[in-house]
Design a protein around this motif. Structure first.
Motif, PDB file in Angstrom:
ATOM      1  N   PHE A  20       0.425  -1.655  -0.043  1.00  0.00           N
ATOM      2  CA  PHE A  20      -0.230   0.163   0.448  1.00  0.00           C
ATOM      3  C   PHE A  20       1.092   1.492  -0.071  1.00  0.00           C
ATOM      4  CE2 PHE A  20      -2.402   3.220   2.527  1.00  0.00           C
ATOM      5  CZ  PHE A  20      -3.177   3.649   1.418  1.00  0.00           C
ATOM      6  N   HIS A  21       1.764   1.303   0.744  1.00  0.00           N
ATOM      7  CA  HIS A  21       2.796   2.563   0.452  1.00  0.00           C
ATOM      8  C   HIS A  21       4.074   2.409  -0.494  1.00  0.00           C
ATOM      9  CE1 HIS A  21       1.626   2.735   5.045  1.00  0.00           C
ATOM     10  NE2 HIS A  21       1.007   3.856   4.526  1.00  0.00           N
ATOM     11  N   THR A  22       3.895   1.692  -1.478  1.00  0.00           N
ATOM     12  CA  THR A  22       4.611   1.524  -2.287  1.00  0.00           C
ATOM     13  C   THR A  22       4.757   2.606  -3.106  1.00  0.00           C
ATOM     14  OG1 THR A  22       4.258  -0.463  -3.689  1.00  0.00           O
ATOM     15  CG2 THR A  22       5.524  -1.029  -2.458  1.00  0.00           C
ATOM     16  N   ARG A  23       3.741   3.483  -3.073  1.00  0.00           N
ATOM     17  CA  ARG A  23       3.686   4.560  -4.088  1.00  0.00           C
ATOM     18  C   ARG A  23       3.794   5.914  -3.461  1.00  0.00           C
ATOM     19  NH1 ARG A  23      -2.327   6.629  -1.840  1.00  0.00           N
ATOM     20  NH2 ARG A  23      -2.361   5.329   0.549  1.00  0.00           N
ATOM     21  N   PHE A  24       4.748   6.138  -1.990  1.00  0.00           N
ATOM     22  CA  PHE A  24       5.598   7.021  -1.507  1.00  0.00           C
ATOM     23  C   PHE A  24       6.929   6.074  -1.733  1.00  0.00           C
ATOM     24  CE2 PHE A  24       1.530   6.829   1.118  1.00  0.00           C
ATOM     25  CZ  PHE A  24       1.145   8.415   0.782  1.00  0.00           C
ATOM     26  N   THR A  25       7.123   5.344  -2.323  1.00  0.00           N
ATOM     27  CA  THR A  25       8.884   4.748  -2.418  1.00  0.00           C
ATOM     28  C   THR A  25       9.127   4.789  -3.248  1.00  0.00           C
ATOM     29  OG1 THR A  25       8.153   2.366  -2.129  1.00  0.00           O
ATOM     30  CG2 THR A  25       9.092   3.890   0.203  1.00  0.00           C
ATOM     31  N   ASP A  26       8.796   4.783  -3.906  1.00  0.00           N
ATOM     32  CA  ASP A  26       9.204   5.096  -5.929  1.00  0.00           C
ATOM     33  C   ASP A  26       9.852   3.322  -6.169  1.00  0.00           C
ATOM     34  OD1 ASP A  26       9.579   7.959  -6.223  1.00  0.00           O
ATOM     35  OD2 ASP A  26      11.724   7.592  -5.799  1.00  0.00           O
ATOM     36  N   GLY A  27       7.785   2.206  -5.504  1.00  0.00           N
ATOM     37  CA  GLY A  27       8.348   1.510  -5.855  1.00  0.00           C
ATOM     38  C   GLY A  27       8.607   0.396  -5.491  1.00  0.00           C
ATOM     39  N   LEU A  28       9.899   0.355  -4.366  1.00  0.00           N
ATOM     40  CA  LEU A  28      10.562   0.233  -3.780  1.00  0.00           C
ATOM     41  C   LEU A  28       9.506  -0.874  -2.504  1.00  0.00           C
ATOM     42  CD1 LEU A  28      13.005   2.233  -3.254  1.00  0.00           C
ATOM     43  CD2 LEU A  28      13.133   0.681  -4.478  1.00  0.00           C
ATOM     44  N   ARG A  29       9.685  -2.248  -2.062  1.00  0.00           N
ATOM     45  CA  ARG A  29       9.398  -2.318  -1.568  1.00  0.00           C
ATOM     46  C   ARG A  29      10.468  -3.143   0.222  1.00  0.00           C
ATOM     47  NH1 ARG A  29       4.883  -7.211  -4.117  1.00  0.00           N
ATOM     48  NH2 ARG A  29       4.508  -6.143  -5.363  1.00  0.00           N
ATOM     49  N   GLU A  30      11.829  -2.942  -0.345  1.00  0.00           N
ATOM     50  CA  GLU A  30      12.429  -2.847   0.321  1.00  0.00           C
ATOM     51  C   GLU A  30      13.469  -1.299   0.150  1.00  0.00           C
ATOM     52  OE1 GLU A  30      12.757  -7.568   1.523  1.00  0.00           O
ATOM     53  OE2 GLU A  30      14.538  -6.201   0.763  1.00  0.00           O
ATOM     54  N   ILE A  31      14.238  -1.387   2.185  1.00  0.00           N
ATOM     55  CA  ILE A  31      14.775   0.077   2.109  1.00  0.00           C
ATOM     56  C   ILE A  31      15.774  -0.544   2.872  1.00  0.00           C
ATOM     57  CG2 ILE A  31      15.351   2.730   2.438  1.00  0.00           C
ATOM     58  CD1 ILE A  31      11.865   3.030   2.389  1.00  0.00           C
ATOM     59  N   ILE A  32      17.325  -0.461   2.485  1.00  0.00           N
ATOM     60  CA  ILE A  32      18.359  -0.969   3.515  1.00  0.00           C
ATOM     61  C   ILE A  32      18.989   0.756   3.250  1.00  0.00           C
ATOM     62  CG2 ILE A  32      20.451  -2.416   2.898  1.00  0.00           C
ATOM     63  CD1 ILE A  32      19.736  -4.570   0.962  1.00  0.00           C
ATOM     64  N   HIS A  33      19.304   0.163   4.517  1.00  0.00           N
ATOM     65  CA  HIS A  33      20.172   1.532   5.245  1.00  0.00           C
ATOM     66  C   HIS A  33      20.369   0.925   6.923  1.00  0.00           C
ATOM     67  CE1 HIS A  33      20.484   5.797   7.443  1.00  0.00           C
ATOM     68  NE2 HIS A  33      20.500   5.844   5.875  1.00  0.00           N
ATOM     69  N   PRO A  34      21.750   1.970   6.607  1.00  0.00           N
ATOM     70  CA  PRO A  34      23.254   1.256   7.911  1.00  0.00           C
ATOM     71  C   PRO A  34      22.688   2.260   9.210  1.00  0.00           C
ATOM     72  CG  PRO A  34      23.476   3.388   6.460  1.00  0.00           C
ATOM     73  CD  PRO A  34      22.457   2.703   5.679  1.00  0.00           C
ATOM     74  N   ALA A  35      20.608   2.187   9.307  1.00  0.00           N
ATOM     75  CA  ALA A  35      20.248   3.013  10.160  1.00  0.00           C
ATOM     76  C   ALA A  35      21.037   2.253  11.418  1.00  0.00           C
ATOM     77  CB  ALA A  35      19.042   3.169   9.974  1.00  0.00           C
ATOM     78  N   LYS A  36      21.123   3.258  12.976  1.00  0.00           N
ATOM     79  CA  LYS A  36      21.461   1.974  13.998  1.00  0.00           C
ATOM     80  C   LYS A  36      20.761   2.168  14.919  1.00  0.00           C
ATOM     81  CE  LYS A  36      25.448   0.109  12.672  1.00  0.00           C
ATOM     82  NZ  LYS A  36      25.169  -1.410  12.675  1.00  0.00           N
ATOM     83  N   SER A  37      19.084   2.956  14.264  1.00  0.00           N
ATOM     84  CA  SER A  37      18.288   3.558  15.697  1.00  0.00           C
ATOM     85  C   SER A  37      17.308   3.974  14.906  1.00  0.00           C
ATOM     86  CB  SER A  37      18.936   4.648  16.495  1.00  0.00           C
ATOM     87  OG  SER A  37      18.863   5.904  16.056  1.00  0.00           O
ATOM     88  N   MET A  38      16.369   3.700  15.682  1.00  0.00           N
ATOM     89  CA  MET A  38      14.250   4.490  14.979  1.00  0.00           C
ATOM     90  C   MET A  38      14.475   5.811  14.627  1.00  0.00           C
ATOM     91  SD  MET A  38      12.337   2.500  13.958  1.00  0.00           S
ATOM     92  CE  MET A  38      10.693   3.430  14.286  1.00  0.00           C
ATOM     93  N   GLU A  39      15.331   6.150  15.637  1.00  0.00           N
ATOM     94  CA  GLU A  39      15.381   8.074  14.816  1.00  0.00           C
ATOM     95  C   GLU A  39      16.006   8.655  13.632  1.00  0.00           C
ATOM     96  OE1 GLU A  39      17.850  10.955  17.396  1.00  0.00           O
ATOM     97  OE2 GLU A  39      15.910  11.103  18.468  1.00  0.00           O
ATOM     98  N   GLU A  40      17.510   7.445  13.658  1.00  0.00           N
ATOM     99  CA  GLU A  40      18.158   7.695  12.299  1.00  0.00           C
ATOM    100  C   GLU A  40      17.441   6.841  11.154  1.00  0.00           C
ATOM    101  OE1 GLU A  40      22.557   6.259  10.954  1.00  0.00           O
ATOM    102  OE2 GLU A  40      22.407   6.171  12.836  1.00  0.00           O
ATOM    103  N   LEU A  41      16.452   6.249  11.330  1.00  0.00           N
ATOM    104  CA  LEU A  41      16.316   5.614  10.147  1.00  0.00           C
ATOM    105  C   LEU A  41      14.719   6.844   9.386  1.00  0.00           C
ATOM    106  CD1 LEU A  41      15.303   3.520   8.051  1.00  0.00           C
ATOM    107  CD2 LEU A  41      13.395   2.666  10.076  1.00  0.00           C
TER     108      LEU A  41
END
Length: 88
Positions: free
Chosen positions: A8-29
């Motif tokens: 439902f939210h992929t319309r907001f993420t340019d179609g991405l179903r997964e976002i990989i990021h080196p975030a170490k915390s919710m705040e950083e994410l």
């Protein structure tokens, strides 16, 4: 860490179903999402938290049991955010 995006939210993420990021915390994410996917951030984050009508899991555990908005992540963690649906 990997953020799994509900279909439902992929319309907001340019179609991405997964976002990989080196975030170490919710705040950083959340900071990353605000800058990189502002419409998605606005859809899932309000007044400093993720609204209760979303289910949030770190790996297979409810995020509330993992520290909520203070949760931290390891490299191989998966975060899943999905709208809670009810009906009958």
């Amino acid at each position: 860490m990997t953020l799994k995006v509900a279909d439902f939210h992929t319309r907001f993420t340019d179609g991405l179903r997964e976002i990989i990021h080196p975030a170490k915390s919710m705040e950083e994410l959340m900071d990353y999402l605000a800058k990189s996917f502002p419409a998605y951030h606005a859809a899932i984050y309000s007044e400093g938290k993720i609204p209760r009508f979303f289910l949030v899991f770190k790996n297979d555990e409810d995020l509330r049991a993992c520290g909520g908005m203070k949760a931290t992540f390891e490299e191989n963690d998966t975060l899943t955010i999905m709208p809670a649906f009810a009906g009958g």
